[in-house]
Write a protein that holds these residues in place. Structure first.
Motif, PDB file in Angstrom:
ATOM      1  N   VAL B 510      96.768  27.681   8.973  1.00 20.91           N
ATOM      2  CA  VAL B 510      95.640  26.819   9.351  1.00 20.91           C
ATOM      3  C   VAL B 510      94.321  27.546   9.091  1.00 20.91           C
ATOM      4  O   VAL B 510      93.364  26.975   8.560  1.00 20.91           O
ATOM      5  CB  VAL B 510      95.748  26.432  10.843  1.00 20.91           C
ATOM      6  N   GLU B 511      94.299  28.822   9.474  1.00 25.15           N
ATOM      7  CA  GLU B 511      93.064  29.597   9.297  1.00 25.15           C
ATOM      8  C   GLU B 511      92.749  29.770   7.821  1.00 25.15           C
ATOM      9  O   GLU B 511      91.608  29.604   7.384  1.00 25.15           O
ATOM     10  CB  GLU B 511      93.229  30.975   9.962  1.00 25.15           C
ATOM     11  N   LEU B 512      93.784  30.113   7.088  1.00 20.90           N
ATOM     12  CA  LEU B 512      93.573  30.325   5.655  1.00 20.90           C
ATOM     13  C   LEU B 512      93.101  29.034   5.003  1.00 20.90           C
ATOM     14  O   LEU B 512      92.177  29.021   4.191  1.00 20.90           O
ATOM     15  CB  LEU B 512      94.878  30.798   5.007  1.00 20.90           C
ATOM     16  N   ARG B 513      93.719  27.992   5.446  1.00 22.00           N
ATOM     17  CA  ARG B 513      93.387  26.711   4.850  1.00 22.00           C
ATOM     18  C   ARG B 513      91.940  26.313   5.143  1.00 22.00           C
ATOM     19  O   ARG B 513      91.242  25.754   4.295  1.00 22.00           O
ATOM     20  CB  ARG B 513      94.340  25.666   5.418  1.00 22.00           C
ATOM     21  N   LYS B 514      91.504  26.630   6.344  1.00 22.40           N
ATOM     22  CA  LYS B 514      90.119  26.317   6.690  1.00 22.40           C
ATOM     23  C   LYS B 514      89.150  27.044   5.771  1.00 22.40           C
ATOM     24  O   LYS B 514      88.137  26.498   5.342  1.00 22.40           O
ATOM     25  CB  LYS B 514      89.849  26.701   8.146  1.00 22.40           C
ATOM     26  N   LYS B 515      89.503  28.276   5.483  1.00 22.06           N
ATOM     27  CA  LYS B 515      88.610  29.055   4.619  1.00 22.06           C
ATOM     28  C   LYS B 515      88.573  28.469   3.202  1.00 22.06           C
ATOM     29  O   LYS B 515      87.519  28.390   2.569  1.00 22.06           O
ATOM     30  CB  LYS B 515      89.074  30.512   4.585  1.00 22.06           C
TER      31      LYS B 515
END
Lengths: 399, 546
Positions: B510-515
């Motif tokens: 999720v975090e990576l995707r947000k970036k």
């Protein structure tokens, strides 16, 4: 009994959104054809115009997210109620016999009419039916113009021929052929022309377009009229009338009667089988048969018209790829021809091309309203196909 | 610069001027802005989804260029878009414009048997592609939905459903994708200007990032899918087991030794046996009494609760050898070869496989029957993956939990992939309700399951089970960073030292995707609600249900 919204709750929540309702032909094992639903295909294969969408809208209405309003007119009224979607619905066919999209469409249309949002042209023919007992804007007194010697028919008889509005005012050749055959058979039959026991519109155009109160009124009249003839059997050449009288009068309006209703094709087939009707004159023609939705998918009558055709000497019957329960609708039914003529033209054109591809010289059917829809397709496409009701061909085969 | 994600309301989300531009671009027949008629686009297939809303518009593009045009307009007027696939996910939680990429994007562009791929548009159905492939002697993986409705787009989402030709062997080998900015990218060898023959080259593989669902990174416009030769002999073997552990062992062996093309456990329990009663002409109460006398884990006489389905394809000797070995394993594990019985007992499931794999003349009909069960009420599900060590215990625990939560009807299928190292578990359960109040009650049950999953007890017991599920803590709708000054694309939170066992992975996708989204979707068009993965929004909606 006329259904209520809650009656459809199970189906509303049960829709799997699998889209079988619009791609049924492939399910039927006809992989080249994915077309199943006329209004879906007409609208560019658009998911909004599909049985699935109708159930989704129903769910929104049930939950109060969408109100019955003119905004959903096109969705509800472009459907020809051909029942192809129901035929291919997983829920309906296997798990939930009440998941009938046609019933649901008719219910939603009736809600539209109750709120004053019916389609104007439907309401107009509805008003005319109330006055003149037919949706064709014709006078009731002209209903029997095609049968000048009707007075010779008895007041009471064993059989009554329920002609229907389309055969009475438009495709009179079907009515005439039926009467000629009945005369040849020497049967004790009559038609309902006498005041007080006169034939009215069967109510199908009203029921299909949501005008259920008017439909019930004409149904009550027709039941009484038929009872007055004392007939034990009602014969009709119209698929819409057949479905309406034999099914909807009882199921939707709780009307009680003890006579039997049979489509003419079934009636004549029985006579052929019993040897009473001899088809001896060859009719040398290669024909294909179009299943009327109301006779086929709605009522399950697929084989009698075919068997009747096959019993005519010289007739070669070839099937279209989409036949019987998978037949493509002619596009005329459900009030669509009156309100959305383009859809009728689209559907009938498709059907005529399918019929042409079989190599048949003529297309046949068992419904005067399908005759009308198919005829328009033939005219529009300048097709050389001949067009006959099965009864017309039977008449040709009798000496 | 900080930008708030667009939060659609019932106001004019898609302005009239934008509607006109979209209409001019696509033609009047291919757009719809009548909200009341858009119910059907609220969510994908499966259960009705509470919390979904009618979208504000729907467009049906036909070409990649048209999709680029739509994204240009979306960026100009800043309205969110939701890309949907018929049989894939896609829930309209916050309104916006539906981009229907399957209705008109149904062309098969290329079939290259020599290089082993087909290049298709996202609306091509499994059945459509199968029909095109069969004359060439090829086939594609089993889909997640029946051939006649399963669009390729959803297959790409789930990457096929098989253990040899599925996940680890790259069902999808390349994609053409329109980014939120309207730019086009390609993945796999096609990214470097070559043909589409393989997934990996000297660039990061981004194939799995693009799905035609809510809250994704781009819109798939073409997919190159791996196709496989139809073996000269093909056979399906079905093994019946009373013991789940033994069934799993067989499945694991078949996958580990790469014996079968596909294999899975297909299980039914509790009310699923209603089917038995229908077939035997008994009434419902007979069925209830019968099942009460047997107990929940038992099947009626002649039935097995667990069936392992395995398909074999290849040269005659190869298939015969595989089948022979499979049959030996079945016997050794205490199972029974149940192929003939299964055909009658579960005709729909059988036909789905039969028509996809054996009978090449008629894809579709049987697969309709296969969906007979479980069509009423609120349907919930769990999808989890774990390593093989935890699969059995997890399965038994989850079944106990379902029982505890009062979920009576469960069916599930389980398969191994990555040569038997990983177990994919998919459970479908029903709460058997039909009115809105009962649906809410059903959702509360789902929430109980969510809460149990998030509990310390669960995490300690099953540290390696990955659920396609909500995160433990809600993530606020994030503020944006300018793409030029944002975080580097691959900067991730720091993980544990090498070699140390991860209890809770810090590499949250999720975090990576947000970036990544910060960079490629500067106007946040594709994930307007919460800027989280789809699974998150589903979970959130469950929690927020009354």
């Amino acid at each position: 009994m006329l259904p209520k919204l809650n009656d459809f709750k199970k189906s509303i929540h049960g829709c799997l959104k699998c889209l079988g309702c619009r791609r049924g032909s492939e399910v039927a094992g006809i992989p080249e054809q994915e077309k199943n639903c006329p209004f879906h295909e007409y609208n560019n294969h658009n998911r909004i115009f599909s049985a699935q969408s109708i159930w989704a809208t129903g769910r929104n209405i049930l939950h109060g997210d969408v109100n019955i309003s003119p905004a959903i007119t096109d969705l509800l009224y472009e459907c020809t109620t051909c029942r192809a979607c129901v035929n291919n619905c997983i829920l309906e066919s296997v798990a939930n016999p009440n998941a009938d999209t046609v019933k649901f469409v008719e219910f939603l249309r009736s809600e539209m009419v109750k709120k004053g949002y019916g389609v104007p042209i439907h309401l107009k023919f509805g008003e005319h039916i109330a006055k003149e007992n037919n949706p064709y804007m014709e006078a009731h007194k002209d209903r029997w113009n095609w049968l000048p010697n009707k007075e010779q028919l008895p007041e009471k008889a064993e059989y009554v021929f329920f002609v229907g509005c389309t055969s009475s005012y438009r495709q009179t050749q079907i009515a005439k052929a039926t009467v000629n055959i009945l005369n040849k058979l020497g049967l004790d039959y009559t038609v309902m022309w006498r005041p007080g026991q006169d034939e009215w519109c069967c109510g199908s155009p009203l029921q299909r377009t949501g005008q259920v109160d008017n439909a019930k009124n004409v149904a009550e009249h027709n039941i009484q009229a038929i009872k007055k003839t004392g007939a034990k059997k009602v014969i009709t050449s119209c698929s819409g009338c057949y479905k309406m009288i034999s099914n909807d009068y009882k199921e939707l309006y709780d009307l009680d009667y003890d006579f039997e209703v049979v489509p003419t094709s079934q009636f004549l087939l029985d006579k052929v089988k019993s040897g009473e009707l001899k088809l001896t004159e060859p009719v040398n023609m290669k024909v294909t048969y179009h299943d009327p939705c109301h006779l086929g998918r709605h009522m399950g009558v697929y084989e009698p018209p075919r068997e009747l055709l096959k019993s005519i000497p010289g007739i070669e019957l070839v099937e279209m790829p989409r036949n019987r329960e998978h037949a493509w609708c002619c596009g005329a039914g459900g009030g669509v021809r009156a309100a959305y003529k383009d859809i009728t033209m689209f559907a009938s054109t498709e059907r005529i091309k399918e019929a042409e591809d079989t190599g048949a010289q003529a297309v046949t059917s068992s419904c005067p309203f399908c005759w009308t829809g198919l005829h328009e397709g033939i005219e529009e496409n300048k097709s050389k196909l001949g067009l006959y009701d099965v009864i017309e061909l039977v008449e040709k085969a009798i000496k | 610069m900080q930008m708030k994600p667009p939060v659609p309301s019932d106001k004019e989300v898609i302005p009239k001027a934008a509607q006109k531009e979209l209409t001019d671009l696509l033609g009047e027949k291919n757009v719809c802005f009548n909200r009341d008629m858009l119910s059907v686009f609220r969510c994908g297939p499966g259960a009705p989804f509470p919390g979904s809303k009618n979208p504000h518009g729907m467009v049906q593009p036909e070409t990649t260029e048209e999709i680029q045009g739509i994204m240009k307009i979306a960026n100009e007027y800043k309205f969110p878009v939701i890309v949907v696939a018929t049989s894939g996910p896609g829930v309209c939680l916050s309104g916006g414009l539906i981009i229907d990429t399957y209705t008109r994007m149904r062309k098969i562009h290329q079939i290259d048997p020599e290089s082993g791929y087909a290049l298709v548009e996202p609306g091509v159905t499994n059945g459509q592609l199968l029909r095109a492939l069969r004359p060439l002697g090829y086939w594609i993986s089993f889909g997640s939905y029946p051939p006649y409705v399963g669009e390729i787009a959803s297959l790409v989402c789930f990457n096929g459903y098989t253990n040899i030709i599925g996940k680890e062997h790259h069902f999808c080998i390349g994609l053409e994708v329109v980014l939120p900015t309207g730019e086009i990218i390609r993945t796999g060898t096609a990214a470097l200007g070559y043909d589409w023959w393989t997934q990996y080259r000297g660039v990061p593989d981004l194939t799995s990032m693009w799905t035609p669902s809510f809250g994704t990174h781009g819109i798939i416009t073409k997919a190159a899918l791996r196709i496989h030769p139809l073996g000269e002999k093909r056979q399906i073997v079905i093994a019946g087991f009373n013991d789940f552990n033994k069934a799993l062992e067989l499945l694991n062996n078949l996958s580990k030794e790469a014996m079968a093309n596909t294999s899975m456990i297909w299980s039914h329990r509790w009310t699923e046996w209603e089917n038995y009663m229908y077939q035997n002409g008994k009434g419902f109460m007979d069925y209830v009494n019968h099942m009460l006398s047997l107990g929940p884990d038992k099947a009626p006489p002649g039935y097995y609760p667990h069936n392992v389905l395995a398909s074999f394809s290849g040269y005659k000797e190869q298939v015969e050898g595989g089948v022979k070995t499979c049959e030996r394993l079945i016997k050794e594990l205490g199972g029974e070869i149940n192929t003939e019985n299964f055909k009658n007992q579960w005709p729909g499931t059988w036909e789905w496989w039969n028509q996809h794999f054996l009978d090449l003349t008629n894809p579709g009909e049987g697969s309709v029957k296969s969906q007979v069960d479980g069509v009423e009420g609120t349907v919930g599900g769990l999808i989890a993956e774990t390593n093989v060590r935890q699969a059995k215990e997890f399965h038994h625990t989850i079944m106990e939990k379902f029982h505890e939560f009062g979920i009576r009807s469960v069916r599930y299928y389980i398969r191994q992939y990555d040569h038997g190292r990983t177990t994919f578990l998919r459970y479908l359960y029903q709460t058997e309700q039909e009115d809105p109040e009962a649906i809410i009650a059903g959702l509360k049950t789902m929430k109980q399951i969510d809460d149990w999953w998030d509990s310390k007890e669960f995490k300690e017991k099953f540290p390696d089970v990955f659920r396609h599920a909500p995160p433990t803590a809600p993530i606020e709708a994030s503020t944006k960073t300018e793409s030029s000054g944002g975080p580097p694309l691959l900067a991730m939170p720091s993980g544990p030292p090498p070699g140390e066992k991860t209890k809770k992975s810090p590499y949250r996708i999720v975090e990576l995707r947000k970036k990544i989204l910060d960079i490629i979707d500067p106007n946040n068009l594709m994930d307007p609600a919460t800027k989280k993965m789809e699974y998150d929004t589903w979970g959130k909606a469950h929690r927020e249900a009354k």
